[in-house]
Design an enzyme around this catalytic site. Structure first.
Site, PDB file in Angstrom:
ATOM      1  N   SER A   1     -16.827  17.288 -11.040  1.00 52.29           N
ATOM      2  CA  SER A   1     -15.781  16.506 -11.702  1.00 52.29           C
ATOM      3  C   SER A   1     -14.667  16.109 -10.737  1.00 52.29           C
ATOM      4  CB  SER A   1     -15.207  17.274 -12.895  1.00 52.29           C
ATOM      5  OG  SER A   1     -14.745  18.554 -12.520  1.00 52.29           O
TER       6      SER A   1
ATOM      7  N   ASP B   1     -16.656  31.893 -16.818  1.00 52.65           N
ATOM      8  CA  ASP B   1     -17.400  31.499 -18.014  1.00 52.65           C
ATOM      9  C   ASP B   1     -17.899  32.701 -18.811  1.00 52.65           C
ATOM     10  OD1 ASP B   1     -17.257  28.665 -17.499  1.00 52.65           O
ATOM     11  OD2 ASP B   1     -18.692  29.000 -15.878  1.00 52.65           O
TER      12      ASP B   1
ATOM     13  N   THR C   1     -29.562  37.672  -6.786  1.00 48.95           N
ATOM     14  CA  THR C   1     -28.274  37.023  -7.001  1.00 48.95           C
ATOM     15  C   THR C   1     -27.337  37.355  -5.845  1.00 48.95           C
ATOM     16  OG1 THR C   1     -28.541  37.270  -9.391  1.00 48.95           O
ATOM     17  CG2 THR C   1     -26.341  36.742  -8.599  1.00 48.95           C
ATOM     18  N   LYS C   2     -26.792  36.321  -5.195  1.00 49.07           N
ATOM     19  CA  LYS C   2     -25.869  36.552  -4.090  1.00 49.07           C
ATOM     20  C   LYS C   2     -24.567  37.180  -4.554  1.00 49.07           C
ATOM     21  CE  LYS C   2     -27.597  32.821  -1.117  1.00 49.07           C
ATOM     22  NZ  LYS C   2     -27.265  31.531  -0.437  1.00 49.07           N
TER      23      LYS C   2
ATOM     24  N   HIS D   1      -9.955  23.596  -8.911  1.00 52.72           N
ATOM     25  CA  HIS D   1     -10.837  24.558  -8.240  1.00 52.72           C
ATOM     26  C   HIS D   1     -11.403  23.916  -6.987  1.00 52.72           C
ATOM     27  CE1 HIS D   1     -13.698  28.171  -8.659  1.00 52.72           C
ATOM     28  NE2 HIS D   1     -12.464  28.634  -8.730  1.00 52.72           N
TER      29      HIS D   1
ATOM     30  N   HIS E   1     -21.717  32.619  -8.713  1.00 55.92           N
ATOM     31  CA  HIS E   1     -20.926  31.403  -8.523  1.00 55.92           C
ATOM     32  C   HIS E   1     -21.433  30.682  -7.285  1.00 55.92           C
ATOM     33  CE1 HIS E   1     -17.406  28.837  -7.654  1.00 55.92           C
ATOM     34  NE2 HIS E   1     -17.198  28.896  -8.958  1.00 55.92           N
TER      35      HIS E   1
ATOM     36  N   ARG F   1      -8.964  19.994 -16.412  1.00 64.33           N
ATOM     37  CA  ARG F   1      -9.312  19.559 -15.057  1.00 64.33           C
ATOM     38  C   ARG F   1      -8.522  18.337 -14.608  1.00 64.33           C
ATOM     39  NH1 ARG F   1     -13.244  21.352 -11.737  1.00 64.33           N
ATOM     40  NH2 ARG F   1     -12.348  23.293 -12.534  1.00 64.33           N
TER      41      ARG F   1
ATOM     42  N   ASN G   1     -18.173  35.493 -13.595  1.00 66.31           N
ATOM     43  CA  ASN G   1     -17.261  34.386 -13.338  1.00 66.31           C
ATOM     44  C   ASN G   1     -16.481  34.066 -14.605  1.00 66.31           C
ATOM     45  OD1 ASN G   1     -18.751  32.401 -14.967  1.00 66.31           O
ATOM     46  ND2 ASN G   1     -20.281  32.451 -13.332  1.00 66.31           N
TER      47      ASN G   1
ATOM     48  N   LEU H   1     -25.038  21.562 -15.781  1.00 63.99           N
ATOM     49  CA  LEU H   1     -24.836  22.442 -14.631  1.00 63.99           C
ATOM     50  C   LEU H   1     -23.367  22.584 -14.241  1.00 63.99           C
ATOM     51  CD1 LEU H   1     -27.807  21.483 -12.265  1.00 63.99           C
ATOM     52  CD2 LEU H   1     -27.657  23.333 -13.936  1.00 63.99           C
ATOM     53  N   HIS H   2     -22.477  21.870 -14.927  1.00 53.38           N
ATOM     54  CA  HIS H   2     -21.067  21.936 -14.546  1.00 53.38           C
ATOM     55  C   HIS H   2     -20.198  22.436 -15.690  1.00 53.38           C
ATOM     56  CE1 HIS H   2     -17.358  21.296 -12.575  1.00 53.38           C
ATOM     57  NE2 HIS H   2     -17.197  20.000 -12.766  1.00 53.38           N
TER      58      HIS H   2
ATOM     59  N   LYS I   1       0.824  -1.208   0.000  1.00 52.49           N
ATOM     60  CA  LYS I   1       0.000   0.000   0.000  1.00 52.49           C
ATOM     61  C   LYS I   1       0.858   1.259   0.000  1.00 52.49           C
ATOM     62  CE  LYS I   1      -4.090  -1.904   2.289  1.00 52.49           C
ATOM     63  NZ  LYS I   1      -4.998  -1.806   3.467  1.00 52.49           N
TER      64      LYS I   1
ATOM     65  N   ARG J   1     -10.260  34.311 -11.904  1.00 51.99           N
ATOM     66  CA  ARG J   1     -10.000  33.704 -13.219  1.00 51.99           C
ATOM     67  C   ARG J   1     -10.559  34.597 -14.325  1.00 51.99           C
ATOM     68  NH1 ARG J   1     -12.797  28.042 -12.354  1.00 51.99           N
ATOM     69  NH2 ARG J   1     -14.363  29.541 -11.609  1.00 51.99           N
TER      70      ARG J   1
ATOM     71  N   TYR K   1     -22.660  34.890 -14.664  1.00 49.57           N
ATOM     72  CA  TYR K   1     -22.620  35.776 -13.499  1.00 49.57           C
ATOM     73  C   TYR K   1     -23.057  34.995 -12.259  1.00 49.57           C
ATOM     74  CZ  TYR K   1     -21.517  39.659 -16.451  1.00 49.57           C
ATOM     75  OH  TYR K   1     -20.853  40.489 -17.312  1.00 49.57           O
TER      76      TYR K   1
END
Length: 464
Positions: A269, A402, A394-395, A263, A345, A428, A400, A298-299, A188, A354, A343
């Site tokens: 992922s 994207d 929106t918080k 990230h 995250h 990634r 972002n 969504l990712h 191991k 980024r 916009y």
């Protein structure tokens, strides 16, 4: 003190005000460096468990269980930590820090995958020599086995590029040194060395794999270039894609892939790779699973949605739309019940560093100053936050990464939207595979959280 000097004998420490120190690596190889670091990290984990194993990191609320486990501190992830206000840090280094100290390619100025990978794996800044050695190793390992080429060539052009990528990565499992060593009963304590070899082999082969998918899907029959053993990973990838003569595209992909490499571990992922790997699945199978999570809307599809929205706005208001016209279009989108893509995250509450890095890239590249789509992105980022604050739902009203990443690909001529997530998948791997190596080095157990039914939750709540 100059950042350009890197010791060839022992690591140097460069102090930085207000944050952790930058540790510069020596001239040792990546494997030699890790052989020194692994025992230190193992001792740190052992001490952490012995002295603080019973310490609480926070409470678990019902909203955490039914809300996607948002905010739960429940994973060990070494390469990066995401702060809601400061953004991502890689072993304590911000993105501007990385841009200052990580070696670029011989023919470029931007961060490259090899220097980011070295930092993620070791916590140290590599020398130029170490970076070049890693580039050459990856290039020498980069050719695909014949059976994988034949598999990819057999896919119908209509098969989604991400499906092809996941299947290609899974097929490389036949090459797994980790799986072969496990079958032979290796100790191991040696798992991590085989996980490292698999991870480097996979990262090395991703450009050829991803580029062959691009060629087969969009330009069937077009010859693929040979790998240049003197080029960096993304330099080769850009050439294989057919953009080798486009210096702007090459530099952009270097920056994009380095910045998207990690990230922290809670995203779909990264978490998927960690989860599947915890069953001692080899890095090829673990990362194949990760890619299918990345393929979800969504990712990994966000920058495509931004680009579609941005092009629709350009058609509606013209490529030289004013701030007032953009504001009106933003309100039209919101009043129709839609969100403004690019916009906000899930974690960040301040501007995404980024995005800031990519926007700086746009500001200094001459060919982007007259780009209609890039200038529209910039104007939108100047107007949208105020509109979203006024809207009040929106918080985080800030852009972002994207918001601009897909638009840059579009500007440079890569207009096949479905392929964009494949580039994300090449990136990634840097962070997800790094953590798989450390999972095996630290002897992390199989992941097995407790699940509850709604009835069980209600009973527990009633007791309290």
């Amino acid at each position: 003190m100059s950042l350009a000097f890197i010791s060839r004998s022992t690591p140097r420490i460069i102090p930085r005000a207000g944050s952790s120190q930058i540790r510069l690596a020596s001239s040792k190889s990546l494997r030699e460096t890790l052989q020194e670091i692994v025992p230190v990290k193992q001792a740190q984990l052992k001490k952490l468990k012995a002295e603080h194993g019973d310490a609480s990191l926070g409470e678990i609320k019902v909203e955490n269980v039914i809300g996607g486990m948002r905010g739960l501190k429940a994973m060990l992830w070494e390469g990066s930590v995401l702060d809601p206000n400061e953004g991502i840090r890689f072993h304590g280094l911000t993105i501007p820090d990385c841009q200052k100290v990580l070696p670029p390619a011989k023919d470029g100025k931007e961060i490259i995958s090899e220097s980011m990978l070295w930092l993620l794996l070791t916590g140290q800044v590599p020398s130029v020599e170490q970076t070049r050695q890693l580039s050459r190793e990856l290039a020498e390992k980069g050719d695909l086995p014949k059976y994988v080429e034949q598999l990819l060539d057999s896919f119908p052009k209509s098969l989604h590029p991400m499906t092809q990528l996941g299947m290609g990565v899974a097929a490389l499992n036949q090459e797994s040194k980790f799986a072969a060593a496990y079958e032979k009963g290796v100790k191991k304590t040696e798992y991590w060395t085989y996980a490292l070899e698999d991870s480097l082999n996979l990262i090395a082969k991703l450009p050829a794999l991803a580029a062959r998918i691009y060629r087969n899907t969009y330009y069937p029959g077009r010859p693929l270039a040979e790998l240049d053993k003197d080029a960096d990973l993304v330099g080769n990838y850009t050439t294989l894609l057919g953009y080798g003569d486009n210096e702007g595209m090459k530099e952009y992909l270097r920056l994009y892939i380095a910045l998207h490499g990690d990230h922290e571990g809670g995203n779909v992922s990264a978490h998927t790779a960690h989860l599947v790997g915890s069953a001692l699945s080899d890095p090829f199978l673990s990362y194949a699973a990760s890619l299918f999570g990345l393929a979800g809307p969504l990712h990994g599809l966000a920058n495509q949605e931004v680009l579609r929205w941005m092009l629709a706005m350009k058609d509606a208001i013209g490529e030289n739309g004013t701030h007032e016209q953009i504001k009106e279009y933003l309100w039209k989108t919101l009043n129709s019940g839609q969100v403004i893509p690019g916009y906000g995250h899930g974690v960040l509450r301040d501007p995404d560093p980024r995005f800031t890095a990519l926007q700086h890239f746009c500001d200094v590249r001459p060919e982007l100053k007259d780009s209609a789509i890039i200038q529209l992105v910039k104007k939108t980022s100047e107007v949208a936050p105020a509109v979203l604050r006024e809207h009040g739902k929106t918080k985080n009203p800030n852009p972002n990464v994207d918001a601009t990443s897909g638009c840059l690909l579009y500007h440079y001529g890569l207009t096949e939207f479905k392929y964009y997530t494949v580039i994300f998948g090449v990136s990634r791997a840097l962070g997800a595979l790094t953590q798989l190596v450390w999972d095996r080095a630290l002897g992390m157990p199989i992941e097995r959280p407790k699940s509850l039914s709604m009835d069980a939750i209600q009973k527990l709540v009633a007791k309290n």
